[in-house]
Motif scaffolding. Structure first.
Motif, PDB file in Angstrom:
ATOM      1  N   THR A 179       6.250  10.211   0.526  1.00 31.74           N
ATOM      2  CA  THR A 179       5.388   9.074   0.225  1.00 31.74           C
ATOM      3  C   THR A 179       5.897   7.830   0.943  1.00 31.74           C
ATOM      4  OG1 THR A 179       6.674   8.700  -1.787  1.00 31.74           O
ATOM      5  CG2 THR A 179       4.624   9.931  -2.020  1.00 31.74           C
ATOM      6  N   SER A 216      -4.063   6.714  -1.544  1.00 30.47           N
ATOM      7  CA  SER A 216      -3.391   5.418  -1.485  1.00 30.47           C
ATOM      8  C   SER A 216      -3.653   4.590  -2.731  1.00 30.47           C
ATOM      9  CB  SER A 216      -3.860   4.626  -0.252  1.00 30.47           C
ATOM     10  OG  SER A 216      -3.477   5.277   0.931  1.00 30.47           O
ATOM     11  N   VAL A 232       0.876  -1.174   0.000  1.00 32.71           N
ATOM     12  CA  VAL A 232       0.000   0.000   0.000  1.00 32.71           C
ATOM     13  C   VAL A 232       0.907   1.216   0.000  1.00 32.71           C
ATOM     14  CG1 VAL A 232      -1.770   1.311   1.210  1.00 32.71           C
ATOM     15  CG2 VAL A 232      -1.799  -1.188   1.311  1.00 32.71           C
ATOM     16  N   GLN A 233       0.764   2.088  -0.976  1.00 34.15           N
ATOM     17  CA  GLN A 233       1.588   3.285  -1.021  1.00 34.15           C
ATOM     18  C   GLN A 233       0.691   4.508  -0.874  1.00 34.15           C
ATOM     19  OE1 GLN A 233       3.201   2.238  -4.941  1.00 34.15           O
ATOM     20  NE2 GLN A 233       2.302   4.143  -5.695  1.00 34.15           N
ATOM     21  N   THR A 234       1.145   5.447  -0.053  1.00 31.09           N
ATOM     22  CA  THR A 234       0.339   6.599   0.311  1.00 31.09           C
ATOM     23  C   THR A 234       1.150   7.866   0.133  1.00 31.09           C
ATOM     24  OG1 THR A 234      -0.774   5.217   1.975  1.00 31.09           O
ATOM     25  CG2 THR A 234      -1.101   7.596   2.124  1.00 31.09           C
ATOM     26  N   ARG A 263      -2.901   0.349  -4.072  1.00 30.43           N
ATOM     27  CA  ARG A 263      -2.544  -0.996  -3.618  1.00 30.43           C
ATOM     28  C   ARG A 263      -2.093  -1.853  -4.796  1.00 30.43           C
ATOM     29  NH1 ARG A 263      -4.741  -2.339   1.456  1.00 30.43           N
ATOM     30  NH2 ARG A 263      -5.940  -0.616   2.358  1.00 30.43           N
TER      31      ARG A 263
END
Length: 223
Positions: A192, A71, A63-65, A73
């Motif tokens: 990030t 976000s 999961v990158q935010t 996935r």
């Protein structure tokens, strides 16, 4: 011209240029003398390099935010030497792949492909841990003895960006350390975070995983 979604995805992986310092929470350990601190840092950096180099193949959910809380996935697949794939699913029309020589960002929505030499990406710390982690890595303080945080950046080439790798001690992981997440920060202050879960090591991964169909020649998304 990059779309807003493309900018988000590129920034979230830490591919955009530039670097700023990133501070983590102070640790709860007693301060070390200068020689002891240097020895401890070298030892922990060696452990990180050993852990990364012990990974032959790896799959993990991610999961990158971004700094705005948006976000994405997907599934990350890694194979040494130098191969990595960030797959956001067929509905995303977006893919990030390294074939061991270059890192590609493929946007099927706008039929665009961008390419970076591996050494120009902060993700180089994952591709070549001995060169990047040992030469450019610096231990950062953490709030737990079981957590190791390594900030990797080349001070002579700040335009290549910075990545901070976070490991947790885990006897079941290669080298006794499990990569749990990383944080990237660029010159535009785009902070990030990429969090990993469900890490699987030593899985069978075909080299074809790291190939893609060029959207400039076909509109079809690879299977």
């Amino acid at each position: 011209m990059k779309t807003a979604s493309t900018k988000l995805r590129i920034a979230a992986l830490g591919l955009s240029a530039g670097a700023l310092a990133l501070g983590l929470a102070p640790g709860d350990t007693a301060p070390l003398t200068a020689p002891a601190a240097a020895q401890a840092q070298a030892s922990d950096l060696d452990r990180v390099v050993t852990a990364l180099r012990s990974i032959s193949t790896m799959k993990a959910d991610f999961v990158q935010t971004d700094r705005n809380g948006q976000s994405l996935r997907g599934v990350m697949t890694l194979k040494r030497p130098g191969k990595i794939r960030f797959d956001y699913g067929k509905a995303a029309n977006f893919l990030v792949i390294s074939n061991g020589k270059s890192l590609y960002v493929i946007d099927y929505e706008v039929s665009q492909v961008e390419r970076w030499p591996i050494g120009n990406s902060p993700l180089g710390a994952l591709f070549d841990p001995e060169k990047d982690v040992k030469r450019y890595g610096k231990l950062m303080p953490t709030s737990s003895r079981d957590v190791i945080s390594v900030q990797v950046r080349d001070p002579k080439k700040p335009e290549f960006g910075m990545i901070t790798l976070i490991f947790v001690k885990n006897a079941a992981a290669p080298g006794g350390l499990q990569l749990t997440h990383w944080v990237a920060l660029d010159a535009q202050n785009n902070r990030t975070r990429v969090e990993l879960s469900n890490q699987r090591y030593g899985v069978a991964v075909a080299d074809s995983t790291f190939t893609f169909k060029d959207p400039r020649r076909t509109a079809r998304r690879p299977g």
